[in-house]
Design an enzyme around this catalytic site. Structure first.
Site, PDB file in Angstrom:
ATOM      1  N   ILE A   1       8.552 -45.835  -4.983  1.00 36.39           N
ATOM      2  CA  ILE A   1       7.931 -47.142  -5.208  1.00 36.39           C
ATOM      3  C   ILE A   1       6.761 -46.951  -6.186  1.00 36.39           C
ATOM      4  O   ILE A   1       5.944 -46.050  -6.026  1.00 36.39           O
ATOM      5  CB  ILE A   1       7.431 -47.714  -3.858  1.00 36.39           C
ATOM      6  CG1 ILE A   1       8.608 -47.927  -2.893  1.00 36.39           C
ATOM      7  CG2 ILE A   1       6.657 -49.011  -4.059  1.00 36.39           C
ATOM      8  CD1 ILE A   1       9.602 -48.978  -3.294  1.00 36.39           C
TER       9      ILE A   1
ATOM     10  N   HIS B   1      12.750 -41.507   7.047  1.00 37.90           N
ATOM     11  CA  HIS B   1      13.158 -40.271   6.366  1.00 37.90           C
ATOM     12  C   HIS B   1      13.821 -39.341   7.378  1.00 37.90           C
ATOM     13  O   HIS B   1      13.302 -39.168   8.496  1.00 37.90           O
ATOM     14  CB  HIS B   1      11.930 -39.604   5.729  1.00 37.90           C
ATOM     15  CG  HIS B   1      12.294 -38.388   4.942  1.00 37.90           C
ATOM     16  ND1 HIS B   1      12.841 -38.452   3.679  1.00 37.90           N
ATOM     17  CD2 HIS B   1      12.233 -37.076   5.264  1.00 37.90           C
ATOM     18  CE1 HIS B   1      13.089 -37.227   3.252  1.00 37.90           C
ATOM     19  NE2 HIS B   1      12.730 -36.377   4.191  1.00 37.90           N
TER      20      HIS B   1
HETATM   21  C1  GRF Z   1      19.028 -42.407   5.981  1.00 43.49           C
HETATM   22  O1  GRF Z   1      19.304 -41.144   6.509  1.00 43.49           O
HETATM   23  C2  GRF Z   1      17.552 -42.558   5.721  1.00 43.49           C
HETATM   24  O2  GRF Z   1      16.749 -41.803   6.574  1.00 43.49           O
HETATM   25  C3  GRF Z   1      17.406 -42.035   4.316  1.00 43.49           C
HETATM   26  O3  GRF Z   1      18.572 -42.451   3.652  1.00 43.49           O
HETATM   27  C4  GRF Z   1      19.640 -42.578   4.590  1.00 43.49           C
HETATM   28  C5  GRF Z   1      20.251 -43.931   4.404  1.00 43.49           C
HETATM   29  O4  GRF Z   1      21.447 -44.091   5.116  1.00 43.49           O
HETATM   30  N1  GRF Z   1      16.173 -42.512   3.729  1.00 43.49           N
HETATM   31  P1  GRF Z   1      22.112 -45.530   5.256  1.00 43.49           P
HETATM   32  O5  GRF Z   1      22.373 -46.065   3.839  1.00 43.49           O
HETATM   33  O6  GRF Z   1      21.162 -46.424   6.003  1.00 43.49           O
HETATM   34  O7  GRF Z   1      23.389 -45.315   5.991  1.00 43.49           O
END
Ligand code: GRF
Length: 187
Positions: free
Chosen positions: A93, A109
């Site tokens: 961002i 995360h």
């Molecule tokens: C998740 O593991 C999140 O922690 C990370 O990116 C992934 C996204 O997965 N930031 P999704 O698109 O919600 O299935």
């Protein structure tokens, strides 16, 4: 009720978990908008199905981040969005959104930050041979996965853990934790 915008780039399983919590009445927020930087992402189909408005864009069609974030900001302001919730949004961002939404941008995360920031946190954890990893929800600042931590949950790795099994466990945990933490923050 707070107005939120969800930002995502890919499959959108976290988007789905949040929408499911909203439609079952477990999370009382207005999801006003999906912001997506990949017009082919599956999350757009999920948003259409849930009747959430979508702003999708291709960063390469803008001269720079300031330009596309200015457009995002217009969209957010038109919908009176209070909070930005990142759910697999694969871009940093920039200052336009950070300044407009200071302290009101949240990210999830797939590691126990500050360990394994950035891309492929699940692979990084496996390569490092850690016995415990997990999920972090945090406020977003200008760094890469560096803002103040809101919540964390740990997962133990089994000796025979693979990337697939660990990824599945992380997703399962994320889908419970993100709606629950948003509920505490927003309601
Ligand atoms: C998740 O593991 C999140 O922690 C990370 O990116 C992934 C996204 O997965 N930031 P999704 O698109 O919600 O299935």
């Amino acid at each position: 009720m707070k107005n939120i915008a969800l930002f995502a780039s890919g499959s959108g399983s976290n988007f789905q978990a949040i929408m499911d919590a909203v439609s079952s009445g477990n999370l009382r927020v207005n999801v006003k908008l999906l912001i997506c930087d990949n017009p082919d992402a599956f999350v757009i189909k999920r948003a259409e199905r849930a009747e959430v408005a979508v702003f999708s864009f291709q960063p390469k069609e803008y001269p720079n981040k300031v330009a596309y974030e200015a457009e995002i900001l217009r969209q957010l302001q038109a919908q009176q969005v209070d909070f930005i919730v990142l759910a697999g949004y694969m871009r940093l961002i920039g200052k336009t959104l950070l300044e407009a939404y200071e302290g009101r941008i949240i990210n999830i995360h797939p590691s126990l930050l500050p360990s394994f920031p950035g891309l492929d946190a699940v692979g990084q954890a496996l390569d490092a041979g850690v016995k415990v990893t997990g999920v972090t929800i945090h406020y977003v600042d200008a760094g890469m996965d560096t803002g103040p931590i809101i919540a964390q949950k740990a997962i133990e790795l089994h000796p025979e853990e693979t990337k697939e099994t660990l990824q599945a466990k992380i997703h399962h945990l994320e889908h419970e934790l993100y709606p629950a933490v948003l509920k505490k923050l927003m309601e």
